[in-house]
Design an enzyme around this catalytic site. Structure first.
Site, mmCIF file in Angstrom:
data_model
loop_
_atom_site.group_PDB
_atom_site.id
_atom_site.type_symbol
_atom_site.label_atom_id
_atom_site.label_comp_id
_atom_site.label_asym_id
_atom_site.label_seq_id
_atom_site.Cartn_x
_atom_site.Cartn_y
_atom_site.Cartn_z
ATOM 1 N N GLN A 65 32.138 39.044 34.571
ATOM 2 C CA GLN A 65 33.629 38.568 33.731
ATOM 3 C C GLN A 65 34.413 37.232 34.321
ATOM 4 O OE1 GLN A 65 34.301 41.990 35.990
ATOM 5 N NE2 GLN A 65 36.070 42.072 35.216
ATOM 6 N N GLU A 80 33.122 40.646 39.547
ATOM 7 C CA GLU A 80 32.838 41.471 40.825
ATOM 8 C C GLU A 80 31.372 41.356 40.779
ATOM 9 O OE1 GLU A 80 32.958 46.038 39.028
ATOM 10 O OE2 GLU A 80 35.584 46.094 39.398
ATOM 11 N N TRP A 134 43.931 48.511 37.801
ATOM 12 C CA TRP A 134 44.450 47.077 37.571
ATOM 13 C C TRP A 134 44.513 46.893 36.064
ATOM 14 C CZ3 TRP A 134 42.652 41.754 36.875
ATOM 15 C CH2 TRP A 134 41.357 41.275 36.805
#
Length: 782
Positions: free
Chosen positions: A612, A499, A369
């Protein structure tokens, strides 16, 4: 921020248009092979030395974009719907391989004495050059000079000019130039970010033939059926007698030249290599696949190739450069990033841009992505045709994405793969891969941005609307109107961009992006029906769209559940995130980062800790849906628990920091982003550069410091200038108009360059730019 010691920022110089390595730096050989890599969107060649360096054979590499091998994923315990196969970017014969011998003794730069050495990669010329003087252990001195380019105009060609001079001896100088089909043997690692490379057993030799001047090599990848054909042309210029021999085996072709040299003699070899690849059986016949192209390219003078390369890059930089005044390291880093993005980008609609570009085998060469969210904006607003090619790739993958949706019990529409090359899902760890359903919304978001910026109705009619609608249908399969939340639409068991938090209910980013996606799909259906009724009827029939579906999408969007904490007003990353214990980042040793390499996923998942930007990313992409106060409060909360273990993180934090007034933080993050690879801030650039971070560097300036947003189809700016930069300048291509934006301490200047009239705004001031009113200057706070 970075958990690895940064390299000296002067290690490769601070030239604004190139990097330069002085001497040979063995400990950084693999890193420099990534940094000095060259590519043209189809061919990528790592920037190693032509002669190699003893002990570093595995760090060479040549790749062909979109060409891959495949192997079954081995699970200790498998389950229904797990990804079945992994795709790995294929190795192609290294075009730069060239061995030098003095009286039959190979040149080895790890012994003897390196008297002088300098090599540079120029982003204006697109040329890798080297000048070297080396003395062997026997006291024989060589001068070596090279010029190498991966042609941006002849996209199947690599050209190399190699000149060697016998400085202080007479004897036999030998040059051995080959193409070798066997892939480099990569070092094994447990780091999931590092690719494993191709298996030698996958290579099926098809054809090999060689004369001294010309040779070709064809092999087939057994696992995928791809043919790779390469051919080389040699042109030797030498004064002394030459004894020449062709080299040919089933895996290797080329030539050896033994030249009698006198002291002061120079020998020059021009090497042209062309490639073709695909699944067509005709590629096994080199006479039609590569030899005509080789013969055509062989007669193009090397200087003409250099001139064409320079002209191509001049045109690129004319509209794509970002100029930063008063900060040489940032200027160098910015242009380095933009150059690598341009040369790594697939251009034919059937391949894309990998997370590592064409500079290394990291992530096995997969596309993510990263393309739509971090890379496409740069191309969209500078080279919109290239952005269109990236979206065309997603359209061309629709059938594979539909098959993947059925694997996940999604009965309508498609599910784009989390990581792939050819369209098949390659993510073996589903909690951080397949569960990131937001990929569908990311692709649709990019389509919307493209249409707004280009007004390309033909693309929407022929491809874009189908991508948006098919990807939107997924949300109705995985989400539901939850009576326990008053009938709001909920989406469970998903992973957002972060993640370090997997398989949760109602990830805020996912739900917010899904809401935008569903609304846009509804609008696209109405638009298509109104503008192109016959094509709309055909599309409905082709995808089996039920008439009631668009209304269902609108209802889901209107009733989307977005988790907000009542006590603080913060947007919760997911339903359970605030119920977790915060990770003690202050007490986590630096050598325990990134966390994913040192802690079991379950340890990470039960804490409040972000790899993130997640909720903070939503504040950027959906900027007009949040107030400035909401952005500031969410930034404050989530920044404190974010590790930035992903190179996708710092750029988003820089942009939002600039928007909410944290200029020092914005510049701090920007500095890290801009020199991420040059300074190897994450300690893994040796496996390839970080293309998403490179796109993020452009975003930091344009969307961060200049504050550019697209609201209701119009460009808006809110410029600032952080301390540490004297000024900055960039171009924006929007709806056919090219505008140059310059920001100094005194003003923001908007200059119409070409195209139709354009209305934009700076904060609350509207501006019209056209040929009659080409320049408008405003104070930064106006």
């Amino acid at each position: 921020m970075a958990r690895h010691a940064s390299l000296d920022s002067n290690r490769l110089g601070n030239h604004p248009w190139q990097i330069t390595e002085t001497g040979i730096q063995p400990k950084d050989y693999a890193l420099n092979a990534s940094l000095f890599a060259q590519a043209n969107g189809f061919i990528g060649v790592r920037g190693g030395l032509e002669e190699g360096l003893a002990g570093h054979d595995h760090e060479v590499g040549c790749y062909l974009n979109g060409i891959y091998s495949s192997e079954p994923i081995a699970y200790g315990e498998s389950a229904y719907g797990f990804a079945r196969n992994n795709e790995r970017i294929a190795s192609a014969p290294n075009p730069a391989q060239l061995q030098v011998l003095i009286d039959d003794v190979p040149v080895d730069f790890t012994v003897g004495e390196l008297l002088e050495s300098e090599r540079s990669l120029s982003w204006q010329a697109g040329l890798l050059t080297r000048r070297m003087r080396w003395r062997s252990a026997a006291g024989k001195t060589l001068d070596i000079s090279t010029e190498r380019l991966v042609s941006l105009t002849e996209r199947r060609l690599v050209a190399l000019r190699y000149t060697v001079t016998a400085v202080d001896f007479s004897g036999t100088l030998s040059l051995v130039s080959v193409l070798n089909s066997l892939p480099p043997k990569l070092q094994k690692t447990d780091d999931p970010r590092v690719g494993a490379g191709m298996s030698e057993a996958d290579i099926e030799p098809i054809a090999s033939a060689s004369s001294v001047a010309e040779a070709h090599l064809v092999y087939r990848l057994r696992s995928t059926g791809f043919y790779i054909a390469s051919a080389v042309h040699h042109d030797l210029v030498a004064v002394g007698d030459v004894d020449e021999h062709a080299i040919v085996t089933e895996h290797q072709v080329g030539a050896r030249y033994n030249i009698a040299v006198q002291q002061g003699d120079s020998v020059s070899l021009d090497k042209r290599v062309v490639y073709a690849a695909g699944r067509e059986h005709a590629l096994a016949v080199p006479a039609s696949a590569v030899l005509p192209e080789l013969e055509r390219c062989a007669v193009i003078p090397f200087d003409a190739l250099k001139e064409a390369q320079r002209a191509e890059l001049d045109a690129f930089w004319a509209t794509s450069d970002v100029r930063i005044g008063g900060n040489a390291p940032l200027q160098q880093g910015m242009r380095f990033n933009l150059f690598h993005l341009y040369q790594s980008l697939g251009r034919d609609g059937f391949n894309n841009i990998a997370a590592k570009g064409l500079t290394g085998h990291g992530y096995d060469g997969h596309y993510f992505w990263d393309t739509e969210i971090y890379i496409l904006p740069f191309f969209l607003f500078t080279q919109p045709q290239l952005a269109k090619n990236l979206l065309q790739y997603r359209y061309n993958l629709l059938d594979a994405a539909r098959r993947r949706a059925r694997d996940l019990a999604i009965d309508k529409g498609c599910l784009f793969p989390w990581r792939t090359i050819g369209g098949e899902e390659c993510s073996a760890y589903y909690p951080a891969g397949t569960a990131q359903y937001h990929i569908n919304a990311d692709v649709a978001y990019a389509v919307k941005q493209y249409h707004q910026a280009t007004q390309d109705d033909d693309f929407m009619r022929d491809a874009g609307v189908e991508v948006v609608l098919e990807s939107a249908r997924m949300w109705m399969s995985i989400g539901f109107f939850n009576p326990r939340r008053g009938g709001q639409f909920c989406i469970n068991e998903v992973t957002g961009p972060d993640e370090y938090t997997a398989c949760v209910n109602n990830n805020f980013f996912t739900n917010a992006m899904a809401r935008t996606h569903l609304r846009y799909a509804y609008e696209c259906a109405l638009w298509m029906q109104d503008r192109f009724p016959s094509e709309w009827a055909s599309l409905q029939s082709r995808i089996g769209l039920v008439k009631t579906e668009p209304a269902e999408w609108e209802a889901a969007a209107e009733n989307m559940y977005l988790p907000v904490d009542d006590a603080t007003g913060l947007h919760m990353q997911d339903d359970s995130f605030f119920n977790k214990k915060k990770w003690d980042l202050a007490s986590t040793p630096a050598d325990k980062h990134p966390l994913l390499l040192h802690y079991h996923p379950l340890v990470i998942y039960r804490h409040q800790v972000c790899k993130q930007a997640d909720t903070v990313l939503a504040m950027l992409l959906l900027s007009d849906q949040f107030t400035l106060e909401q952005k500031k409060n969410n930034f404050d909360y989530y920044e404190a628990i974010t590790t930035h273990d992903s190179t996708l993180s710092a750029c988003i934090h820089s942009i939002i920091a600039a928007e909410v007034g944290y200029q020092d933080k914005a510049l701090h993050y920007f500095s890290n982003v801009t020199r991420m690879d040059l300074d190897n801030n994450h300690g893994n650039t040796q496996h390839g550069v970080h293309t998403a971070c490179m796109g993020g560097a452009w975003m930091c300036v344009v969307q961060g410091f200049a504050g550019m947003r697209v609201n209701h189809g119009r460009l808006h700016f809110a410029p600032t200038l952080p301390e540490g930069m004297d000024d900055y300048q960039f171009h924006v291509n929007y709806q056919g108009s090219l505008v140059k934006v310059s920001v100094t301490p005194e003003e923001a200047r908007y200059e119409w360059v070409s195209g139709p009239a354009l209305i934009l705004s700076q904060r609350t001031r509207n501006i019209t730019l056209d040929s009659q009113n080409p320049i408008v200057s405003l104070g930064l706070q106006d």
